[in-house]
Write a protein that holds these residues in place. Sequence first.
Motif, PDB file in Angstrom:
ATOM      1  N   ILE A  66      -2.596 -11.597   1.879  1.00  0.00           N
ATOM      2  CA  ILE A  66      -3.339 -10.597   2.650  1.00  0.00           C
ATOM      3  C   ILE A  66      -3.984  -9.574   1.720  1.00  0.00           C
ATOM      4  CG2 ILE A  66      -3.046  -8.645   4.243  1.00  0.00           C
ATOM      5  CD1 ILE A  66      -0.928 -10.348   5.692  1.00  0.00           C
ATOM      6  N   LEU A  67      -3.248  -9.119   0.710  1.00  0.00           N
ATOM      7  CA  LEU A  67      -3.778  -8.119  -0.213  1.00  0.00           C
ATOM      8  C   LEU A  67      -4.954  -8.667  -1.005  1.00  0.00           C
ATOM      9  CD1 LEU A  67      -0.386  -6.662  -1.476  1.00  0.00           C
ATOM     10  CD2 LEU A  67      -1.983  -5.608   0.141  1.00  0.00           C
ATOM     11  N   ALA A  68      -4.874  -9.931  -1.409  1.00  0.00           N
ATOM     12  CA  ALA A  68      -5.997 -10.544  -2.114  1.00  0.00           C
ATOM     13  C   ALA A  68      -7.230 -10.585  -1.221  1.00  0.00           C
ATOM     14  CB  ALA A  68      -5.624 -11.955  -2.572  1.00  0.00           C
ATOM     15  N   ASN A  69      -7.023 -10.885   0.063  1.00  0.00           N
ATOM     16  CA  ASN A  69      -8.144 -10.893   1.003  1.00  0.00           C
ATOM     17  C   ASN A  69      -8.723  -9.505   1.210  1.00  0.00           C
ATOM     18  OD1 ASN A  69      -8.005 -13.670   1.461  1.00  0.00           O
ATOM     19  ND2 ASN A  69      -6.529 -13.456   3.133  1.00  0.00           N
ATOM     20  N   VAL A  70      -7.861  -8.486   1.178  1.00  0.00           N
ATOM     21  CA  VAL A  70      -8.341  -7.104   1.309  1.00  0.00           C
ATOM     22  C   VAL A  70      -9.295  -6.754   0.162  1.00  0.00           C
ATOM     23  CG1 VAL A  70      -7.601  -4.683   1.184  1.00  0.00           C
ATOM     24  CG2 VAL A  70      -6.386  -6.275   2.667  1.00  0.00           C
ATOM     25  N   LEU A  71      -9.043  -7.331  -1.021  1.00  0.00           N
ATOM     26  CA  LEU A  71      -9.918  -7.086  -2.168  1.00  0.00           C
ATOM     27  C   LEU A  71     -11.212  -7.886  -2.089  1.00  0.00           C
ATOM     28  CD1 LEU A  71      -7.488  -6.923  -5.221  1.00  0.00           C
ATOM     29  CD2 LEU A  71      -8.597  -5.044  -4.022  1.00  0.00           C
ATOM     30  N   HIS A  72     -11.303  -8.799  -1.136  1.00  0.00           N
ATOM     31  CA  HIS A  72     -12.520  -9.587  -0.963  1.00  0.00           C
ATOM     32  C   HIS A  72     -13.324  -9.148   0.260  1.00  0.00           C
ATOM     33  CE1 HIS A  72     -10.418 -12.410  -3.727  1.00  0.00           C
ATOM     34  NE2 HIS A  72     -11.647 -12.690  -4.105  1.00  0.00           N
ATOM     35  N   GLU A  73     -12.966  -8.029   0.855  1.00  0.00           N
ATOM     36  CA  GLU A  73     -13.714  -7.546   2.007  1.00  0.00           C
ATOM     37  C   GLU A  73     -15.130  -7.155   1.596  1.00  0.00           C
ATOM     38  OE1 GLU A  73     -11.552  -4.408   3.883  1.00  0.00           O
ATOM     39  OE2 GLU A  73     -10.056  -5.764   4.746  1.00  0.00           O
ATOM     40  N   PRO A  74     -16.098  -7.242   2.523  1.00  0.00           N
ATOM     41  CA  PRO A  74     -17.489  -6.890   2.204  1.00  0.00           C
ATOM     42  C   PRO A  74     -17.599  -5.490   1.597  1.00  0.00           C
ATOM     43  CG  PRO A  74     -17.381  -7.934   4.358  1.00  0.00           C
ATOM     44  CD  PRO A  74     -15.957  -7.711   3.920  1.00  0.00           C
ATOM     45  N   GLY A  75     -18.321  -5.373   0.497  1.00  0.00           N
ATOM     46  CA  GLY A  75     -18.522  -4.094  -0.165  1.00  0.00           C
ATOM     47  C   GLY A  75     -17.522  -3.793  -1.248  1.00  0.00           C
ATOM     48  N   CYS A  76     -16.379  -4.488  -1.252  1.00  0.00           N
ATOM     49  CA  CYS A  76     -15.349  -4.229  -2.260  1.00  0.00           C
ATOM     50  C   CYS A  76     -15.698  -4.988  -3.539  1.00  0.00           C
ATOM     51  CB  CYS A  76     -13.981  -4.653  -1.750  1.00  0.00           C
ATOM     52  SG  CYS A  76     -12.626  -4.258  -2.888  1.00  0.00           S
ATOM     53  N   SER A  77     -15.901  -4.261  -4.624  1.00  0.00           N
ATOM     54  CA  SER A  77     -16.312  -4.872  -5.882  1.00  0.00           C
ATOM     55  C   SER A  77     -15.141  -5.137  -6.821  1.00  0.00           C
ATOM     56  CB  SER A  77     -17.329  -3.974  -6.592  1.00  0.00           C
ATOM     57  OG  SER A  77     -16.745  -2.721  -6.909  1.00  0.00           O
ATOM     58  N   GLY A  78     -13.939  -4.923  -6.351  1.00  0.00           N
ATOM     59  CA  GLY A  78     -12.748  -5.147  -7.169  1.00  0.00           C
ATOM     60  C   GLY A  78     -11.688  -4.127  -6.819  1.00  0.00           C
ATOM     61  N   GLY A  79     -10.554  -4.221  -7.479  1.00  0.00           N
ATOM     62  CA  GLY A  79      -9.506  -3.267  -7.165  1.00  0.00           C
ATOM     63  C   GLY A  79      -8.247  -3.472  -7.966  1.00  0.00           C
ATOM     64  N   ILE A  80      -7.314  -2.580  -7.714  1.00  0.00           N
ATOM     65  CA  ILE A  80      -5.998  -2.602  -8.347  1.00  0.00           C
ATOM     66  C   ILE A  80      -4.948  -2.694  -7.249  1.00  0.00           C
ATOM     67  CG2 ILE A  80      -4.313  -1.223  -9.620  1.00  0.00           C
ATOM     68  CD1 ILE A  80      -6.406  -2.188 -11.428  1.00  0.00           C
ATOM     69  N   ILE A  81      -4.050  -3.664  -7.365  1.00  0.00           N
ATOM     70  CA  ILE A  81      -2.854  -3.700  -6.529  1.00  0.00           C
ATOM     71  C   ILE A  81      -1.695  -3.326  -7.440  1.00  0.00           C
ATOM     72  CG2 ILE A  81      -1.436  -5.049  -4.956  1.00  0.00           C
ATOM     73  CD1 ILE A  81      -3.727  -7.074  -4.769  1.00  0.00           C
ATOM     74  N   ALA A  82      -1.074  -2.201  -7.199  1.00  0.00           N
ATOM     75  CA  ALA A  82      -0.009  -1.725  -8.074  1.00  0.00           C
ATOM     76  C   ALA A  82       1.171  -1.241  -7.248  1.00  0.00           C
ATOM     77  CB  ALA A  82      -0.516  -0.597  -8.983  1.00  0.00           C
ATOM     78  N   GLY A  83       2.328  -1.207  -7.886  1.00  0.00           N
ATOM     79  CA  GLY A  83       3.505  -0.710  -7.196  1.00  0.00           C
ATOM     80  C   GLY A  83       4.711  -1.565  -7.479  1.00  0.00           C
ATOM     81  N   ASP A  84       5.603  -1.696  -6.495  1.00  0.00           N
ATOM     82  CA  ASP A  84       6.834  -2.473  -6.641  1.00  0.00           C
ATOM     83  C   ASP A  84       6.615  -3.824  -5.961  1.00  0.00           C
ATOM     84  OD1 ASP A  84       9.335  -3.541  -6.763  1.00  0.00           O
ATOM     85  OD2 ASP A  84      10.373  -1.729  -6.096  1.00  0.00           O
ATOM     86  N   PHE A  85       6.435  -4.876  -6.776  1.00  0.00           N
ATOM     87  CA  PHE A  85       6.189  -6.219  -6.255  1.00  0.00           C
ATOM     88  C   PHE A  85       7.487  -6.949  -5.902  1.00  0.00           C
ATOM     89  CE2 PHE A  85       2.074  -5.306  -7.628  1.00  0.00           C
ATOM     90  CZ  PHE A  85       1.193  -6.309  -7.225  1.00  0.00           C
ATOM     91  N   ASN A  86       8.636  -6.433  -6.365  1.00  0.00           N
ATOM     92  CA  ASN A  86       9.908  -7.115  -6.141  1.00  0.00           C
ATOM     93  C   ASN A  86       9.826  -8.594  -6.525  1.00  0.00           C
ATOM     94  OD1 ASN A  86      12.013  -5.295  -5.148  1.00  0.00           O
ATOM     95  ND2 ASN A  86      10.582  -4.875  -3.485  1.00  0.00           N
ATOM     96  N   ALA A  87       9.188  -8.870  -7.645  1.00  0.00           N
ATOM     97  CA  ALA A  87       9.037 -10.254  -8.126  1.00  0.00           C
ATOM     98  C   ALA A  87      10.334 -10.681  -8.803  1.00  0.00           C
ATOM     99  CB  ALA A  87       7.869 -10.341  -9.089  1.00  0.00           C
ATOM    100  N   ILE A  88      11.254 -11.198  -8.012  1.00  0.00           N
ATOM    101  CA  ILE A  88      12.610 -11.458  -8.498  1.00  0.00           C
ATOM    102  C   ILE A  88      12.932 -12.943  -8.617  1.00  0.00           C
ATOM    103  CG2 ILE A  88      13.509  -9.274  -7.624  1.00  0.00           C
ATOM    104  CD1 ILE A  88      14.552 -10.797  -5.191  1.00  0.00           C
ATOM    105  N   SER A  89      12.005 -13.825  -8.238  1.00  0.00           N
ATOM    106  CA  SER A  89      12.270 -15.256  -8.305  1.00  0.00           C
ATOM    107  C   SER A  89      11.174 -15.960  -9.090  1.00  0.00           C
ATOM    108  CB  SER A  89      12.361 -15.844  -6.891  1.00  0.00           C
ATOM    109  OG  SER A  89      11.099 -15.803  -6.252  1.00  0.00           O
TER     110      SER A  89
END
Length: 220
Positions: free
Chosen positions: A182-205
């Motif tokens: 969903i977040l990747a799609n949010v960065l592909h919305e019309p008018g969005c030229s890019g972005g940063i997704i930052a924070g706690d990903f809880n990437a534990i596996s």
Amino acid sequence: MVTLRNAGLSLTPRNIDTQSLSLISWNTDGFSSRPVSRASLILDHILEGPKSPDIIFLQEVTPFVRAFLLKDARVRAAFLATDAEDQTGLFEDVPFLTMTLVSSERFADSLHSQKQGQGVQGGEDCMLGRVARVTLPSKYKRDALCVDVVSPTAPGAFFRLINVHLDSLGDTLHYRAQQIEILANVLHEPGCSGGIIAGDFNAISPEDDGLIDKNGLVDA
């Protein structure tokens, strides 16, 4: 498009000319026995350098920590805070949430003055656009806090800052997979030229590692 896991990052987004923005992300630990004292020390650490960051992403912000941050003289003097005016229902059914602070020097108008989702002009460096929370499929009712940044010379496009705290623990991998898609799609919305997704990903596996490439993101 870049993802970031709990670290400082200097970035030069597309369509924001040669301006650069510094970002720090920190999980404040809402389960701490002394959350306000911990938040105070974290804030001291973030602001102790010769130059404060332009953007601060915070996760696991409890109601008491939020009240402390909004009353802190340094925050009030130098930053704009999301949801600072209208906090109605903000902590409904959740013990903590995300919070974004942006430099009032770099972004000269208020985030929380946007009532209808309209963009507002900031300083000569950047303008602030829409601010919104994107609901995510989640065991813990997590969301994504989005702030749009517009270059004064490129008003037709925006750069999106996304503050996240993804679902934790091993049994929520399927939620994290949906959330990142969903977040990747949010960065592909019309008018969005890019972005940063930052924070706690809880990437534990190990499976978490493949979610970045699968969704066309670049891990910072």
